[in-house]
Every structure is written in C-alpha cells, then in structure tokens.
Design a protein around this motif. Structure first.
Motif, PDB file in Angstrom:
ATOM      1  N   UNK A 245       0.829  -1.196   0.000  1.00  0.00           N
ATOM      2  CA  UNK A 245       0.000   0.000   0.000  1.00  0.00           C
ATOM      3  C   UNK A 245       0.871   1.256   0.000  1.00  0.00           C
ATOM      4  N   UNK A 246       2.050   1.197   0.653  1.00  0.00           N
ATOM      5  CA  UNK A 246       2.978   2.336   0.595  1.00  0.00           C
ATOM      6  C   UNK A 246       3.425   2.581  -0.840  1.00  0.00           C
ATOM      7  N   UNK A 247       3.710   1.489  -1.576  1.00  0.00           N
ATOM      8  CA  UNK A 247       4.103   1.627  -2.986  1.00  0.00           C
ATOM      9  C   UNK A 247       2.963   2.210  -3.819  1.00  0.00           C
ATOM     10  N   UNK A 248       1.744   1.751  -3.579  1.00  0.00           N
ATOM     11  CA  UNK A 248       0.589   2.274  -4.331  1.00  0.00           C
ATOM     12  C   UNK A 248       0.441   3.768  -4.081  1.00  0.00           C
ATOM     13  N   UNK A 249       0.556   4.186  -2.818  1.00  0.00           N
ATOM     14  CA  UNK A 249       0.379   5.607  -2.505  1.00  0.00           C
ATOM     15  C   UNK A 249       1.526   6.447  -3.065  1.00  0.00           C
ATOM     16  N   UNK A 259      -5.965   3.684 -11.320  1.00  0.00           N
ATOM     17  CA  UNK A 259      -5.975   2.247 -11.537  1.00  0.00           C
ATOM     18  C   UNK A 259      -6.644   1.485 -10.409  1.00  0.00           C
ATOM     19  N   UNK A 260      -6.533   0.161 -10.458  1.00  0.00           N
ATOM     20  CA  UNK A 260      -7.078  -0.731  -9.431  1.00  0.00           C
ATOM     21  C   UNK A 260      -5.979  -1.697  -9.005  1.00  0.00           C
ATOM     22  N   UNK A 261      -6.053  -2.171  -7.750  1.00  0.00           N
ATOM     23  CA  UNK A 261      -5.017  -3.077  -7.231  1.00  0.00           C
ATOM     24  C   UNK A 261      -5.541  -3.700  -5.943  1.00  0.00           C
ATOM     25  N   UNK A 262      -4.636  -4.256  -5.138  1.00  0.00           N
ATOM     26  CA  UNK A 262      -4.998  -4.838  -3.848  1.00  0.00           C
ATOM     27  C   UNK A 262      -3.830  -4.617  -2.884  1.00  0.00           C
ATOM     28  N   UNK A 263      -4.117  -4.747  -1.593  1.00  0.00           N
ATOM     29  CA  UNK A 263      -3.058  -4.660  -0.590  1.00  0.00           C
ATOM     30  C   UNK A 263      -3.518  -5.362   0.677  1.00  0.00           C
ATOM     31  N   UNK A 264      -2.582  -5.541   1.612  1.00  0.00           N
ATOM     32  CA  UNK A 264      -2.857  -6.216   2.874  1.00  0.00           C
ATOM     33  C   UNK A 264      -2.942  -5.173   3.988  1.00  0.00           C
ATOM     34  N   UNK A 265      -3.992  -5.278   4.800  1.00  0.00           N
ATOM     35  CA  UNK A 265      -4.169  -4.392   5.948  1.00  0.00           C
ATOM     36  C   UNK A 265      -4.270  -5.243   7.215  1.00  0.00           C
ATOM     37  N   UNK A 266      -4.249  -4.556   8.352  1.00  0.00           N
ATOM     38  CA  UNK A 266      -4.344  -5.266   9.631  1.00  0.00           C
ATOM     39  C   UNK A 266      -5.679  -5.110  10.302  1.00  0.00           C
ATOM     40  N   UNK A 279      -8.526  -2.121  -3.912  1.00  0.00           N
ATOM     41  CA  UNK A 279      -8.406  -0.664  -3.909  1.00  0.00           C
ATOM     42  C   UNK A 279      -8.521  -0.141  -5.334  1.00  0.00           C
ATOM     43  N   UNK A 280      -9.319   0.918  -5.507  1.00  0.00           N
ATOM     44  CA  UNK A 280      -9.404   1.660  -6.765  1.00  0.00           C
ATOM     45  C   UNK A 280      -9.016   3.098  -6.461  1.00  0.00           C
ATOM     46  N   UNK A 281      -8.146   3.676  -7.266  1.00  0.00           N
ATOM     47  CA  UNK A 281      -7.625   5.004  -6.945  1.00  0.00           C
ATOM     48  C   UNK A 281      -7.562   5.867  -8.199  1.00  0.00           C
ATOM     49  N   UNK A 282      -7.672   7.168  -7.995  1.00  0.00           N
ATOM     50  CA  UNK A 282      -7.643   8.133  -9.096  1.00  0.00           C
ATOM     51  C   UNK A 282      -7.137   9.464  -8.561  1.00  0.00           C
ATOM     52  N   UNK A 283      -6.488  10.274  -9.406  1.00  0.00           N
ATOM     53  CA  UNK A 283      -5.953  11.543  -8.908  1.00  0.00           C
ATOM     54  C   UNK A 283      -7.017  12.642  -8.864  1.00  0.00           C
ATOM     55  N   UNK A 284      -6.751  13.649  -8.021  1.00  0.00           N
ATOM     56  CA  UNK A 284      -7.530  14.893  -7.996  1.00  0.00           C
ATOM     57  C   UNK A 284      -6.540  16.014  -8.278  1.00  0.00           C
TER      58      UNK A 284
END
Length: 605
Positions: A245-249, A259-266, A279-284
């Motif tokens: 998730x750090x890499x995605x951010x 784009x879309x992806x996945x990550x592990x959370x606690x 996770x789906x993400x897009x810029x503002x």
C-alpha cells in the motif's frame, strides 16, 4: 457379475466426483476473478465521482476568486474598502469551506484576513512571500496561484488543514504597476470530508483522500485524518507489512496514476486481523499546471472477502447441484444398464440436457451479477441528481422573489434618473444581471420540478420539422445552415410534442453556439431496434472525452455564461419518456446528440 458391476460403477462415480469437484473449483476461481475485477472497476467509478466533485469544488472557488477581483476592479465605488467588500463574500463562501479571505494592498507586504464578522485578529504567521512574488512578477499567464496543503501550528488557523488560493487585484487607478493580492483560505479537510466520508462501496467499503504531502485529508478511521499515511498505519499495527500500500500511494497515487489493485491491511472497520483489500484510486488535480503541481489522490477500498464469499457460496451451491445430479444420473444409469442397455442412449441425452441447464444457470448468475453492478451505478447517479435537485430547488425558492424585487426596483429608480448618468448605468447593470439570474432560476425550476410528459401517439417527424422551422431564421442570422434527413417510414410514436420541442430546441441552439463562425446543423430521424432515433449533428470543434462525460451533469457547462442545466433537463425529459439521450463527439469532428424514443409505450412504467 453384480459385484463387478458395482465396483466398476462405484469407481466411475468416484472418478467423476473428483473431476467435477476440480472443474467446479476451477470455475469458482474464474468466476471470483471476474467478479473481483468488476467490483474493483465499480469502485473506480466511485473514486472518479469523488475526484470529480472535489475538482468541481475547487473550480468553483477559483471562479469565485476571479469574479471577486473582477467586480472589485470594475466597481470600486460600489465595493469600497477591503473592510467593507470582503466580509460579505466570505459569508457566502464559508458554505464552500472558505475560512477567511485575505488581502494585500498594492505595493504593500502586510496581509489582512477577513471573515464574515470583519477583520480577523491574530498574526497570519504563514509565509505569503511566494504569493506576492508571483503576483508582482512577470508571469501574468496564470490567473490563480494555488498553494500546497498546510497545517499551521499557531495563528488563527492552528489545528486546521488549509490551502491558500491567490489572485491579482489591479486597482482602477491608472499608473499602478504593482497589483494587490486577494487570498482564499480553504479548509481542505472539510472539503474532503464533504465528498468522501459517506461514500460506501459494497457492504463495508469506504473512501479516503490523500494530499500531496502523503497525509490523510479524510479516512473512515478518524484518528488517521491529518496524519502521515506512511507512518500512521505502522504505528497502529507494526506487525503488518504495509510495503504494497505504501508503494501504491507513493509511486501511483501521488504521481497522478489511476488504476485498481490490492493490498494487505491489519484491520477493517471493527474487525482486527490480516485483511486483503481491493483498492481503486484516481488523482484529484487541484492545480496540475503549477510546478510543483497540487495533486491529491482518492481511493475506495473494500475487503476482497465480501466479493469472494458471495461467489463462493453460489459456486458451492452449483457444485452440490452438479454432484447431486451426477449421483442421480449414475444410479439411474446403473439400474438401466442392469436391466437393459437399450436405455443408455436416452439417459445420455438427458445428462446432456441437464448439463446444459447448469451451464445456463451459471451464465444467468454472471448476467445477474453484471446487472447488479449496472443497477448500483444507476442508483449512484440518481442519488447525485436527487441531491443536486433538492439543493437547487431550495436555492431557487429562497432567492426568486427577492431577485424579482431587486430587478423591478432597479428599473423603477433608473427611469427617474438621466439616461446617461453613472447611477443609471449601474442600475442598468443590476437589471441585466437580475434578468440573467431569473432565466437561470427558470431552468432550475424545469430541472427540479419537471412536468410529467403528456404522451400522445404522434408523428415524430412533424415535431422535428416544426422545431426546425422555429429555429431556421435564427440559425440563418448566425450563418448556420439547417438541413434535414427524415425517415418517412417511422410509425406514430408516443411522445409529448411540447417537451420534445424543448429538447430539440436546446440541442439545436447548443450546436449553433458551438459554431460562432457559421457551419451546418443536420437533423435526421430513423427507426432502429424498436426505437425512434432523432439525431442532431454539427460540424463544430467537438468536445474532449472528459467534457463529453460530464455534459449531462447538472451545473456543468463549457459556456462563459451558461447555467449548465439545459442538457440535464433534456436528460430528465428523455428518461421520463422512457427513452434516452447520448452524445458522440471527437475533437475537430463536431458533436452528434442522439435522442431515442420507444415506439410502444410501456404502460407499467
């Protein structure tokens, strides 16, 4: 013989069971992959909507800032001093999360901040040097400068997360070579909360917003808000590996990637433990043309288990059905073989028929899932339209009568003054603006309280031809040629001629306004797959894909003085008719609006 037959049948049954189980697991895996991808794509649509709402919010603030400086320069006597001019504007803009309006007079370095009550006490403490250098430098191409997201530790904005926007203020006096500067101080945490906090994806999914520093502006876990996203997770649970998730951010969201992806959370909402999330993400892009750009990221996340559990249960039921069916088939086959092999052909045909039914059931399940996702998308759009309509109706109701009084009183007073006097000119300006706003209120009324269509089975070609005759003279005066290509085989079609004329007039007028140097508008009708289609085509400059996606949204417009409600009203009218309206456009190739009506009216609707 019987014992041998039993052994063979049992062995075959076990082998078939293993094969069907493996096939079922493979089918389940494929179905889960398809459903997960479709769900994440739906999450991306939600993220894009949040990004669009935030972007439109800052576009409104940018336009308001420029309008304030423009009015101040054109009407310095009316606006007066900053102490008089700025608090009323701040009172209006505070509903758009503006905390204060700042002002630096020409040639000065001192910053004064105002809220709706007047001068804001306390030292500004923030560094305004870069804004003053920009405003008084040689770069005049950029009208507004947007600063980065900040979190002051002292001063009047301590404890808030803010962003400053600045525009030049050129005084009316001649000879002034250094402009003043007008600032908006925006509560960006409140803006992010407004558009992202109540977003729900699936059953438990949610949205969050990340600023260009890597800090959360909004998050379901409120303790995360205004904190560093790269460290706050590790502080909550150091045992979880957050590298993905750090890499995605860092490498995707903060560089403007969608784009879309996945990550592990606690954790997820109230549950604690290792959770795989989609996770789906897009810029503002708040200020993409600046260097460095002011860019945020919006993400919508949900546990992958929510999707896989649904598909897993459905697939399990399907495998159990197949297994039960195979048992029945083999028992029947054994009895048939024991008594007479001649029945084998009919049993084989029955097996094939049942297998086909199961495949059709699986295909139907996939279709139902796709329809569910499309329904969710339509529901989101309907809820957005309803919210905009309710707000617009309230605003229209509150300001209509005062606006009419302002225009009427201004007209009466102007008639008592000399025609060429300065006061008469100002009153004329008030009348003109009041009339423009009254026109806008009428469009708001059409959008918020549309009259139901009075459907009658009539000639669509006649309605199109009457509309063309109404617009022919006006188009000719603009240098626009109107041609028609009407299909005379179209049968009578249920429609409200008055409302259809309203839609076509709006589309023809928009087409003509898109061609200020003249051009051609073509009207066509045709019958296609049980729908009557009316096409309005122009050879103007066309729209970008981003503009084309937004043209039917309320209050979105590409015109300098448009209200952004014309096409939204057309969209509502066509859906009230049980039809549709769509746009095809390419840059340099013009626009084609297609209106469709069902030939047979659905009485149940």
């Amino acid at each position: 013989m019987t014992r041998k037959f039993v052994i063979i049948a049992t062995t075959a049954l076990l082998l078939m069971g293993v094969v069907m189980w493996q096939l079922g697991l493979r089918a389940q895996s494929e179905l889960q992959a398809v459903a997960t991808d479709q769900f994440n794509r739906q999450q991306l649509i939600l993220a894009q909507k949040v990004s669009q709402d935030i972007g439109q919010h800052f576009a409104f603030l940018r336009a308001s800032l420029l309008e304030l400086t423009s009015i101040w320069r054109k009407h310095p006597d009316f606006m007066g001093s900053p102490e008089r001019a700025l608090p009323p504007f701040q009172e209006i803009l505070r509903f758009s999360d503006v905390l204060a309006i700042g002002y630096v007079s020409p040639g000065s370095q001192a910053v004064a901040l105002y809220n709706e009550e007047g001068l804001l006490r306390g030292s500004p403490v923030l560094d305004y040097g870069p804004f003053l250098s920009w405003a008084r430098g040689a770069d005049l191409a950029r009208e507004v400068l947007v600063g980065p997201v900040e979190a002051p530790e002292s001063g009047p904005f301590a404890g808030r997360t803010i962003l400053r926007m600045a525009a030049r203020h050129w005084p009316a006096e001649a000879g002034t070579d250094q402009p003043g500067v007008v600032f908006l101080v925006v509560d960006v945490q409140a803006v992010a909360w407004r558009y992202a906090h109540d977003v729900r994806s699936g059953r438990t999914g949610y949205a969050w917003v990340l600023d260009q520093r890597g800090y959360f502006l909004d998050h379901h876990v409120e303790q995360f808000i205004a904190r560093d996203a790269f460290s706050v997770r590790k502080q909550r649970d150091p045992s979880v590996d957050f590298d993905r998730i750090d890499w995605i951010m860092r490498d995707l969201m903060m560089t403007g990637t969608e784009g879309v992806d996945w990550y592990i959370s606690g954790w997820h909402r109230g549950e604690v433990g290792v959770v795989k999330k989609l996770i789906a993400f897009t810029p503002v892009d708040i200020a993409p043309d600046q260097s460095p750009p002011v860019r945020w990221g919006v993400a919508v996340v949900a546990p992958v288990d929510e999707v896989e559990d649904i598909i897993g249960k459905a697939a399990l039921r399907e495998m159990l059905m197949v297994a039960a069916f195979q048992v029945v088939v083999f028992l029947g086959l054994g009895v048939t073989m024991f008594f007479a092999f001649r029945w084998s052909a009919s049993l084989k045909a029955e097996v094939e028929a049942r297998t086909t039914e199961l495949r059709e059931a699986r295909d139907k399940l996939r279709q139902n899932l796709q329809e569910l996702l499309r329904t969710q998308e339509r529901l989101i759009r309907s809820e957005r339209f309803a919210a905009v309509g309710e707000a617009a109706a309230h605003i229209s109701h509150e300001i209509k009568n005062p606006l009419m009084l302002i225009g009427g009183f201004a007209r009466q007073v102007r008639r008592t003054l000399p025609e060429k006097g300065k006061e008469a000119e100002k009153l004329g300006l008030i009348e003109e603006e009041a009339k423009r706003l009254e026109t806008m209120l009428e469009e708001v009324r059409d959008f918020t309280r549309p009259a139901p269509p009075k459907l009658t089975s009539g000639d669509v070609n006649a309605t199109v031809w009457e509309t063309a005759m109404l617009m022919e003279a006006d188009l000719a005066s603009r240098g626009v040629t109107l041609t028609s290509n009407l299909d005379k085989t179209i049968p009578p079609t249920p429609h409200d001629p008055s409302q259809m004329r309203q839609v076509l007039l709006n589309l023809i007028k928009n087409a003509a306004e898109a061609m200020p140097q003249g051009g051609q508008v073509t009207l066509s009708t045709r019958l296609r797959e049980g729908m009557v289609e009316v096409e309005v085509r122009d050879d103007g400059p066309g729209l970008t894909p981003e503009q084309a996606r937004q043209v039917f949204n309320p209050f979105y417009t590409t015109k300098d003085r448009g209200t952004g409600l014309g096409l939204a009203v057309c969209y509502r009218i066509m859906h009230d008719h049980g039809g549709d309206i769509r746009l095809d456009s390419q840059i340099g190739a013009g626009c084609v609006f297609t209106v469709s009506l069902p030939v047979k009216h659905d009485e149940a609707a």
